[in-house]
Write a protein that holds these residues in place. Structure first.
Motif, PDB file in Angstrom:
ATOM      1  N   LYS A 183      -0.738  11.625   0.001  1.00 17.13           N
ATOM      2  CA  LYS A 183      -0.753  10.291  -0.594  1.00 17.13           C
ATOM      3  C   LYS A 183       0.143   9.335   0.188  1.00 17.13           C
ATOM      4  N   ASP A 184      -0.250   8.080   0.191  1.00 16.80           N
ATOM      5  CA  ASP A 184       0.571   7.009   0.761  1.00 16.80           C
ATOM      6  C   ASP A 184       1.274   6.313  -0.400  1.00 16.80           C
ATOM      7  N   ILE A 185       2.601   6.508  -0.487  1.00 19.04           N
ATOM      8  CA  ILE A 185       3.400   5.926  -1.572  1.00 19.04           C
ATOM      9  C   ILE A 185       4.433   4.986  -0.955  1.00 19.04           C
ATOM     10  N   LEU A 186       4.251   3.685  -1.186  1.00 18.51           N
ATOM     11  CA  LEU A 186       5.179   2.661  -0.693  1.00 18.51           C
ATOM     12  C   LEU A 186       5.358   2.762   0.828  1.00 18.51           C
ATOM     13  N   GLY A 187       4.302   3.127   1.541  1.00 17.70           N
ATOM     14  CA  GLY A 187       4.368   3.245   2.994  1.00 17.70           C
ATOM     15  C   GLY A 187       4.841   4.592   3.496  1.00 17.70           C
ATOM     16  N   CYS A 188       5.222   5.500   2.586  1.00 15.65           N
ATOM     17  CA  CYS A 188       5.658   6.849   2.946  1.00 15.65           C
ATOM     18  C   CYS A 188       4.515   7.819   2.683  1.00 15.65           C
ATOM     19  N   ILE A 189       4.177   8.638   3.674  1.00 17.50           N
ATOM     20  CA  ILE A 189       3.112   9.629   3.507  1.00 17.50           C
ATOM     21  C   ILE A 189       3.712  10.858   2.836  1.00 17.50           C
TER      22      ILE A 189
END
Length: 613
Positions: free
Chosen positions: A564-570
């Motif tokens: 998942k991509d969460i706030l630009g963090c993979i």
């Protein structure tokens, strides 16, 4: 050895213990039988009488002394001494029986780590009517577990694992993973590895669990004040309202209400001042020892503004929220009674900035990273076939970096070291991959404290020291300027069991929890922690905080795998390499540093997959 009746009686009389002449003769026989002198036998008898509250020696007391004490304690001591002397010597019936029992206990212990060997012996059928006896179990030596090739060559392989038909199946993907072939640069890459820390990373063991409650409170208070300061600056909040002042003002307003009840209606406009919202800073908690729910939420204020005071929270006016115990929040609401805050707004957390690469971070060419988390054996076998299959994949794909969360739950440290040697030697010549080993609190041979120090391996060959690195749990790792957040603790399971939420649309629990981790800026923001988490909070504050928002966050869990991509963090959950009796999954990523474009920062992760072993 001759025993004097007179000396024996004198020893007993010193402590006021009387004994009949017939019983003295019995004591002399016991001295000869168990190899005791007058002083030793008197001391043992006095200790027994004291523990059983007997003031005199009777025939019944002496029988209990022999069967309940001497036969279980002194004969074992004599048996151990005779085994250590190298010869058996003459043994009485009691000693022989003890020897048989000791051998049976040793067989039971050894067989708990082995399976019945193939060949002449058949597997016994065990039912409640015909239980398996100790003597019918195989007696294979545990040293056979340490075979260099497969660790347990005579153990039975897992049938379900061996017969799986979905090996290599891609179960989750991100980016352009479907059209790419997976392989590293075969050791040609210039890999720069650096562990980040505040101010330095955890590199060795420390004295743990000597903390006091005020020290824990100090760490939690510092966390509230630091995050509160960031939120105050980000949202341009003028000041936080103390929880106690809010209650006192409401009490004063109620008093004014009573005074104005007899006044004209045009005076009542003053009363509506109490409806103005207030902004509070604090930490989410539960009003009891049970699980958090929407009616048991309390807000524990910070020390600076509220002196740690608590107030219940009414969430009925909030359309969307996601809360868990220990979460630091800024909440806006109305306290009309002084007894409960009716929340009307919940300010979202703010993540840390991303790392800015420097010239020291190495080149920006594409690299492949493989991520796997144990256990490396199935639950129905002690063979390490899944681990050997993983080594085969590493040698075939030749990733530039392999991140392995260990979970080698064998109680033998030698087995763990042999596993390490097999992984290191098995990937030395074929792949040349850099190996990163992350410990786990489930590693029974390692220190069970969080944060957890790295493994120690003093006998690591010189040729492997440059490509093998042992890091702590948790750890922030910089690979060629790209930041990895690494942990082996099941955060998703721990926080998912405690989180409560409400949403007007579709909501993904995994995404909410991962967002909490990034905005709370901690590898374990849950408080109180789960029961099996032994957290040393002084070191937790120093070594378990996020220094920056990672580019890639690895969060292995028993729950379903994902990318998942969460706030630009993979964020990647690679799953476990084995799931019970069947094969599990592992993860692989392609990364390359990219310059910021017109739209801003671009993620270095170009592709990611979760694959079945």
């Amino acid at each position: 050895m001759a025993v004097s009746a007179q000396l024996l009686v004198e020893e007993l009389e010193i402590f006021g213990l009387e004994c009949e002449e017939a019983l003295v003769e019995k004591l002399i026989e016991l001295c000869a039988l168990y190899g005791q002198n007058e002083e030793g036998m008197a001391g043992e008898l006095i200790a027994f009488c004291t523990s059983t509250h007997n003031d005199c020696v009777t025939a019944e007391t002496l029988n209990s002394f022999e069967h309940e004490f001497l036969s279980k304690r002194l004969s074992k001591a004599r048996l151990g001494a005779s085994k250590g002397s190298g010869h058996a010597g003459a043994r009485d019936i009691v000693s022989i029986q003890e020897l048989i029992e000791v051998e049976e206990e040793e067989e039971t212990l050894l067989n708990s780590y082995t399976t019945p060997s193939k060949g002449s012996q058949k597997r016994a059928i065990t039912t409640p009517e015909t239980p398996l006896t100790k003597r019918s179990v195989s007696t294979r030596s545990p040293h056979q577990l340490l075979s260099p090739s497969s660790f347990s060559p005579s153990a039975t392989p897992s049938q379900k694992y061996s017969s799986r038909s979905n090996r290599g199946e891609v179960v989750a993907s991100f980016g352009s993973a479907q059209v790419m072939s997976w392989s590293g640069r075969e050791g040609a890459s210039n890999i720069s590895l650096k562990v980040l820390g505040y101010p330095e990373p955890l590199t060795g063991s420390y004295k743990s669990m000597f903390q006091k409650l005020p020290d824990i409170r100090e760490v939690l208070t510092c966390k509230i004040e630091e995050l509160g300061s960031e939120l105050k600056e980000h949202y341009k909040i003028e000041a936080f309202t103390p929880v106690l002042v809010t209650a006192q003002v409401c009490f004063a307003v109620r008093h004014i209400d009573q005074m104005l009840s007899s006044c004209p209606k045009d005076c009542h406009s003053y009363v509506y001042l109490r409806q103005e919202p207030v902004t509070l800073l604090g930490q989410i908690g539960c009003d009891s020892n049970g699980k958090l729910n929407h009616k048991s939420v309390i807000l524990e204020g910070d020390r600076e503004h509220s002196s740690g005071a608590q107030i219940p929270v009414d969430l009925s006016e909030l359309k969307e929220y996601s809360l868990f115990p220990g979460q630091v929040v800024v909440m806006e609401g109305i306290n009309t009674t002084g007894r409960k805050l009716v929340a009307t707004r919940l300010y979202e957390g703010v993540p840390l900035p991303f790392h800015q690469p420097t010239e020291e971070d190495g080149d920006s060419e594409q690299i492949m990273v493989l991520v796997a988390c144990g256990p490396y054996t199935t639950s129905d076998s002690i063979t390490f076939d899944p681990l050997l299959d993983l080594i085969t994949i590493i040698n075939h794909d030749r990733p530039d970096v392999c991140i392995l969360s260990c979970l080698l739950t064998s109680p033998f440290e030698e087995v763990f070291k042999q596993c390490l040697r097999t992984i290191i030697e098995g990937t030395r010549s074929s792949s040349g991959s850099h190996l990163i080993f992350v410990p786990s609190l489930r590693d029974v041979h390692h220190e069970p404290v969080y944060p957890q120090p790295p493994f120690s391996c003093s006998d690591l060959p010189r040729e492997d020291k440059k490509r093998v690195q042992f890091v702590s749990e948790p750890c922030t790792l910089c690979i060629n300027g790209m930041i990895f957040g690494l942990t082996s603790t099941d955060l998703l399971l721990h926080m998912g069991a405690e989180e409560i939420s409400s949403s007007s649309g579709t909501s993904d629990r995994f995404s909410r929890i991962l967002k909490h981790i990034l905005t709370q800026r901690s590898y374990y923001p849950l408080y109180p922690p789960q029961e099996d988490m032994a957290i040393d909070y002084e070191n937790f504050y120093a070594y378990a905080q996020l220094p920056v928002t990672p580019d890639v966050f690895i969060a292995p869990s028993e729950l379903r795998y994902f990318v998942k991509d969460i706030l630009g963090c993979i964020c990647v959950n690679p799953g476990r390499l084995t799931k019970g009796q069947v094969g599990g999954t592992f993860g692989r990523l392609y990364l390359r540093r990219q310059a910021a474009g017109a739209e801003g920062r671009r993620s270095p992760c170009t592709a990611a997959q979760v694959v079945r072993i």
